[in-house]
Scaffold this motif. Structure first.
Motif, mmCIF file in Angstrom:
data_model
loop_
_atom_site.group_PDB
_atom_site.id
_atom_site.type_symbol
_atom_site.label_atom_id
_atom_site.label_comp_id
_atom_site.label_asym_id
_atom_site.label_seq_id
_atom_site.Cartn_x
_atom_site.Cartn_y
_atom_site.Cartn_z
ATOM 1 N N ALA A 199 71.447 27.972 -78.121
ATOM 2 C CA ALA A 199 72.427 27.307 -78.990
ATOM 3 C C ALA A 199 73.614 26.786 -78.180
ATOM 4 O O ALA A 199 74.101 25.673 -78.423
ATOM 5 C CB ALA A 199 72.905 28.272 -80.068
ATOM 6 N N LYS A 200 74.070 27.574 -77.200
ATOM 7 C CA LYS A 200 75.198 27.143 -76.366
ATOM 8 C C LYS A 200 74.824 25.941 -75.500
ATOM 9 O O LYS A 200 75.631 25.018 -75.315
ATOM 10 C CB LYS A 200 75.672 28.298 -75.492
ATOM 11 C CG LYS A 200 76.377 29.405 -76.269
ATOM 12 C CD LYS A 200 76.746 30.578 -75.365
ATOM 13 C CE LYS A 200 77.393 31.703 -76.164
ATOM 14 N NZ LYS A 200 77.690 32.884 -75.306
ATOM 15 N N ILE A 201 73.601 25.946 -74.959
ATOM 16 C CA ILE A 201 73.150 24.800 -74.162
ATOM 17 C C ILE A 201 73.094 23.547 -75.022
ATOM 18 O O ILE A 201 73.559 22.468 -74.624
ATOM 19 C CB ILE A 201 71.772 25.088 -73.533
ATOM 20 C CG1 ILE A 201 71.894 26.184 -72.469
ATOM 21 C CG2 ILE A 201 71.177 23.822 -72.919
ATOM 22 C CD1 ILE A 201 70.550 26.626 -71.901
ATOM 23 N N LEU A 225 74.766 22.942 -77.780
ATOM 24 C CA LEU A 225 76.135 22.545 -78.125
ATOM 25 C C LEU A 225 76.816 21.855 -76.945
ATOM 26 O O LEU A 225 77.527 20.850 -77.129
ATOM 27 C CB LEU A 225 76.937 23.775 -78.558
ATOM 28 C CG LEU A 225 78.399 23.533 -78.951
ATOM 29 C CD1 LEU A 225 78.490 22.579 -80.139
ATOM 30 C CD2 LEU A 225 79.098 24.857 -79.265
ATOM 31 N N ALA A 226 76.585 22.375 -75.735
ATOM 32 C CA ALA A 226 77.188 21.763 -74.542
ATOM 33 C C ALA A 226 76.680 20.344 -74.344
ATOM 34 O O ALA A 226 77.458 19.435 -73.996
ATOM 35 C CB ALA A 226 76.876 22.616 -73.305
ATOM 36 N N ASN A 235 68.343 33.241 -77.944
ATOM 37 C CA ASN A 235 68.749 32.265 -78.965
ATOM 38 C C ASN A 235 70.212 31.831 -78.832
ATOM 39 O O ASN A 235 70.512 30.634 -78.954
ATOM 40 C CB ASN A 235 68.486 32.831 -80.363
ATOM 41 C CG ASN A 235 67.006 32.865 -80.699
ATOM 42 O OD1 ASN A 235 66.191 32.262 -80.000
ATOM 43 N ND2 ASN A 235 66.648 33.565 -81.758
ATOM 44 N N PRO A 236 71.156 32.762 -78.582
ATOM 45 C CA PRO A 236 72.545 32.311 -78.384
ATOM 46 C C PRO A 236 72.710 31.393 -77.173
ATOM 47 O O PRO A 236 73.489 30.437 -77.223
ATOM 48 C CB PRO A 236 73.311 33.626 -78.186
ATOM 49 C CG PRO A 236 72.489 34.657 -78.882
ATOM 50 C CD PRO A 236 71.073 34.237 -78.657
ATOM 51 N N VAL A 237 71.975 31.674 -76.093
ATOM 52 C CA VAL A 237 72.063 30.825 -74.905
ATOM 53 C C VAL A 237 71.518 29.432 -75.214
ATOM 54 O O VAL A 237 72.101 28.412 -74.815
ATOM 55 C CB VAL A 237 71.304 31.459 -73.719
ATOM 56 C CG1 VAL A 237 71.192 30.470 -72.559
ATOM 57 C CG2 VAL A 237 72.006 32.725 -73.263
ATOM 58 N N ARG A 254 78.982 17.005 -74.509
ATOM 59 C CA ARG A 254 78.990 16.082 -73.376
ATOM 60 C C ARG A 254 78.769 14.645 -73.848
ATOM 61 O O ARG A 254 79.490 13.721 -73.443
ATOM 62 C CB ARG A 254 77.920 16.474 -72.359
ATOM 63 C CG ARG A 254 77.941 15.631 -71.097
ATOM 64 C CD ARG A 254 76.793 15.922 -70.165
ATOM 65 N NE ARG A 254 75.520 15.392 -70.636
ATOM 66 C CZ ARG A 254 74.529 15.020 -69.831
ATOM 67 N NH1 ARG A 254 74.655 15.154 -68.518
ATOM 68 N NH2 ARG A 254 73.402 14.556 -70.333
#
Length: 332
Positions: A162-164, A166-167, A158-160, A171
């Motif tokens: 969320a980071k994707i 957000l990235a 889940n954190p990964v 962008r």
């Protein structure tokens, strides 16, 4: 025809000639006038019917996806999180243009504030870039799930996810940020009339009485960079996926595995093909009628948001079963 006053344009005086009906003498207009679809004004009411229907389906379909993923714990996996991001993006893009478009068609309300016009332009461009990034993330999710299934749950936590997400948002925000600032700094002294239903980027900056090559080149390079990069990563992901599918031992297994990513392939085609066609006709289709350009520019923004939830609902078994569950219980 009569000659209007001279206009200040980036360090030199630029004379121009235009009829009084569509020209003014100003540097920063307070409003723009959206014409709708020039040449088809008599059919605006009829054109609004399919567009309004598409918007209603978009609202219902995407909110249904969001509701089902929120309430069904079995759908709390990366693919459906990305699908929720896609649904939110589709809602924002369609809502950015439909209400104003319908007000033009129904009430002849054509004025749009200068700042509102730039805001609409920014939302359309930035969320289109974000959507392209989410499609790449979904392709990566399918690649890990099919090519390395044992590591899927540990790779896409889940954190990964969320980071994707957000990235991809950052962008889109950063790449498109120069567009409204460049558009705001140009002097506008030719006309404030935009022959479109929304504030399309090039339609706005072409009204400037200045050298807009910076905006034009940046727009082309940004579109080329985003599209080429994203399509490349999607193509690489699905090449590896297809290789993995063809190595599976039985035909039934291959068909079942391919079916798990078939809906995503359909969404990719629906998202990129109309956009590519609209881009090519706008840049190179000089012999294509203006009203066809404008219709295509609207369709490529409105069609994917409508079709995405339908494709996932029709092709994805988990969503289809969850959606039909109240009806099956009623008749059993």
């Amino acid at each position: 025809m009569q000659e209007t006053p001279f206009c200040l344009s980036v360090g030199h005086l630029l004379p121009f000639t235009m009829s009084d009906s569509n020209s003014t003498d100003f540097i920063n207009p307070s409003t723009f006038i959206l014409l709708g679809i020039p040449g088809l004004e008599a059919a605006h009411i009829w054109i609004s019917i399919p567009f309004c229907t598409m918007y209603a389906i978009t609202i219902f379909g995407n909110f249904t996806i969001l509701f089902m993923v929120k309430t069904e714990t079995s759908l709390h996996v990366p693919m459906y999180y990305f699908l929720c991001m896609l649904a939110i993006i589709d809602l924002v893009v369609s809502t950015s243009i439909l209400p104003k478009m319908l007000s033009i068609f129904w009430f002849n309300s054509r004025e749009i504030n200068f700042s509102a016009c730039l805001t609409q332009m920014y939302f359309i461009l930035s969320f289109s870039v974000i959507e392209s990034g989410i499609l790449v993330a979904m392709a990566f999710d399918r690649y890990v799930a099919i090519c390395d299934p044992l590591r899927h749950s540990t790779t896409l936590t889940n954190p990964v996810v969320a980071k994707i997400g957000l990235a991809m948002v950052l962008r889109g925000i950063m790449l498109i940020l120069p567009h409204p600032f460049l558009a705001r700094r140009w002097p506008y002294c030719r006309t404030n009339i935009i022959p479109n239903t929304y504030c399309e980027h090039m339609a706005v900056v072409k009204l400037a009485c200045a050298d807009i090559s910076v905006s034009s080149y940046y727009s082309l390079s940004e579109a080329f960079f985003v599209t080429t990069l994203d399509v490349f990563f999607i193509a690489v992901s699905y090449t590896q996926i297809l290789r993995a599918i063809f190595r599976l031992p039985t035909k039934d297994t291959r068909l079942k595995t391919f079916g798990t990513c078939g809906s995503h392939l359909c969404v990719i085609l629906v998202s990129y093909i109309p956009a590519l066609f609209s881009f090519l006709t706008n840049r190179f289709g000089h012999n294509v009628a203006q009203h066809l350009h404008i219709l295509m520019a609207n369709v490529y923004l409105l069609l994917p948001p409508m079709l995405n939830p339908i494709i996932y609902g029709a092709r994805n078994q988990q969503i289809r079963v969850r959606l039909l569950q109240p009806f099956t219980h009623k008749w059993t």
